[in-house]
Design a protein around this motif. Structure first.
Motif, PDB file in Angstrom:
ATOM      1  N   ALA A  72     -15.034  -8.599 -56.237  1.00  0.00           N
ATOM      2  CA  ALA A  72     -16.381  -8.219 -56.674  1.00  0.00           C
ATOM      3  C   ALA A  72     -17.296  -8.004 -55.474  1.00  0.00           C
ATOM      4  N   ILE A  73     -17.229  -8.908 -54.527  1.00  0.00           N
ATOM      5  CA  ILE A  73     -18.085  -8.792 -53.339  1.00  0.00           C
ATOM      6  C   ILE A  73     -17.767  -7.524 -52.567  1.00  0.00           C
ATOM      7  N   GLU A  74     -16.501  -7.216 -52.391  1.00  0.00           N
ATOM      8  CA  GLU A  74     -16.116  -5.995 -51.683  1.00  0.00           C
ATOM      9  C   GLU A  74     -16.658  -4.751 -52.397  1.00  0.00           C
ATOM     10  N   LEU A  75     -16.527  -4.741 -53.712  1.00  0.00           N
ATOM     11  CA  LEU A  75     -17.018  -3.602 -54.493  1.00  0.00           C
ATOM     12  C   LEU A  75     -18.533  -3.476 -54.388  1.00  0.00           C
ATOM     13  N   PHE A  76     -19.233  -4.597 -54.479  1.00  0.00           N
ATOM     14  CA  PHE A  76     -20.692  -4.562 -54.368  1.00  0.00           C
ATOM     15  C   PHE A  76     -21.129  -4.070 -52.995  1.00  0.00           C
ATOM     16  N   HIS A  77     -20.450  -4.515 -51.945  1.00  0.00           N
ATOM     17  CA  HIS A  77     -20.824  -4.070 -50.597  1.00  0.00           C
ATOM     18  C   HIS A  77     -20.569  -2.569 -50.419  1.00  0.00           C
ATOM     19  N   SER A  78     -19.490  -2.068 -50.985  1.00  0.00           N
ATOM     20  CA  SER A  78     -19.216  -0.623 -50.927  1.00  0.00           C
ATOM     21  C   SER A  78     -20.295   0.149 -51.677  1.00  0.00           C
ATOM     22  N   SER A  79     -20.668  -0.360 -52.837  1.00  0.00           N
ATOM     23  CA  SER A  79     -21.713   0.260 -53.632  1.00  0.00           C
ATOM     24  C   SER A  79     -23.043   0.247 -52.888  1.00  0.00           C
ATOM     25  N   LEU A  80     -23.371  -0.896 -52.304  1.00  0.00           N
ATOM     26  CA  LEU A  80     -24.618  -1.045 -51.562  1.00  0.00           C
ATOM     27  C   LEU A  80     -24.709  -0.043 -50.419  1.00  0.00           C
ATOM     28  N   LYS A  81     -23.611   0.142 -49.703  1.00  0.00           N
ATOM     29  CA  LYS A  81     -23.581   1.091 -48.583  1.00  0.00           C
ATOM     30  C   LYS A  81     -23.893   2.505 -49.063  1.00  0.00           C
ATOM     31  N   ILE A  82     -23.319   2.885 -50.189  1.00  0.00           N
ATOM     32  CA  ILE A  82     -23.565   4.229 -50.735  1.00  0.00           C
ATOM     33  C   ILE A  82     -25.023   4.393 -51.130  1.00  0.00           C
ATOM     34  N   PHE A  83     -25.560   3.418 -51.870  1.00  0.00           N
ATOM     35  CA  PHE A  83     -26.942   3.546 -52.322  1.00  0.00           C
ATOM     36  C   PHE A  83     -27.924   3.552 -51.158  1.00  0.00           C
ATOM     37  N   ARG A  84     -27.627   2.801 -50.115  1.00  0.00           N
ATOM     38  CA  ARG A  84     -28.488   2.840 -48.920  1.00  0.00           C
ATOM     39  C   ARG A  84     -28.406   4.199 -48.242  1.00  0.00           C
ATOM     40  N   THR A  85     -27.199   4.753 -48.187  1.00  0.00           N
ATOM     41  CA  THR A  85     -27.006   6.056 -47.545  1.00  0.00           C
ATOM     42  C   THR A  85     -27.778   7.158 -48.265  1.00  0.00           C
ATOM     43  N   ILE A  86     -27.776   7.124 -49.593  1.00  0.00           N
ATOM     44  CA  ILE A  86     -28.463   8.180 -50.345  1.00  0.00           C
ATOM     45  C   ILE A  86     -29.938   7.845 -50.594  1.00  0.00           C
ATOM     46  N   GLY A  87     -30.367   6.654 -50.189  1.00  0.00           N
ATOM     47  CA  GLY A  87     -31.773   6.290 -50.299  1.00  0.00           C
ATOM     48  C   GLY A  87     -32.232   5.912 -51.698  1.00  0.00           C
ATOM     49  N   ASP A  88     -31.329   5.388 -52.510  1.00  0.00           N
ATOM     50  CA  ASP A  88     -31.702   4.981 -53.869  1.00  0.00           C
ATOM     51  C   ASP A  88     -32.031   3.491 -53.860  1.00  0.00           C
ATOM     52  N   SER A  89     -33.312   3.192 -53.658  1.00  0.00           N
ATOM     53  CA  SER A  89     -33.718   1.795 -53.524  1.00  0.00           C
ATOM     54  C   SER A  89     -33.608   1.025 -54.835  1.00  0.00           C
TER      55      SER A  89
END
Length: 110
Positions: A72-89
């Protein structure tokens, strides 16, 4: 699925997400994972980073239910990286909320 037959890959991804959510609601987590993984693959195939991030976050939530916290943590961190990259706060905040709840409400220790 009609979307698959007519080649509408984005709509197919939305349908896969919906099916995963339906199975999640019924508590059928293995089926949920299957549909969310198909959604993730479709999002990557169509180049939709928001959908990819959302699929990863939803998968993370399922792995919490299965008490597979490292995954779960790995998936959340991958998701977080994507949302930060696209700027979706907003999406970033949702992932951070999920991570916070995981750490606060579980016996999981790093």
């Amino acid at each position: 699925m009609i979307a698959k037959k007519i080649g509408d890959r984005r709509t197919e991804g939305v349908a896969l997400a919906g099916l995963g959510s339906a199975y999640n609601f019924m508590g059928k987590y293995e089926e949920t994972i299957d549909y969310y993984q198909q959604w993730l693959a479709k999002a990557r195939e169509t180049g939709e980073p928001w959908a990819e991030g959302a699929a990863l976050c939803n998968l993370g939530a399922i792995f919490i239910k299965l008490e597979q916290y490292s995954e779960a943590i790995e998936l959340f961190h991958s998701s977080l990286k994507i949302f930060r990259t696209i700027g979706d706060s907003s999406a970033e905040a949702e992932v951070l909320k999920q991570l916070t709840q995981l750490y606060q409400n579980s016996r999981y220790k790093l």
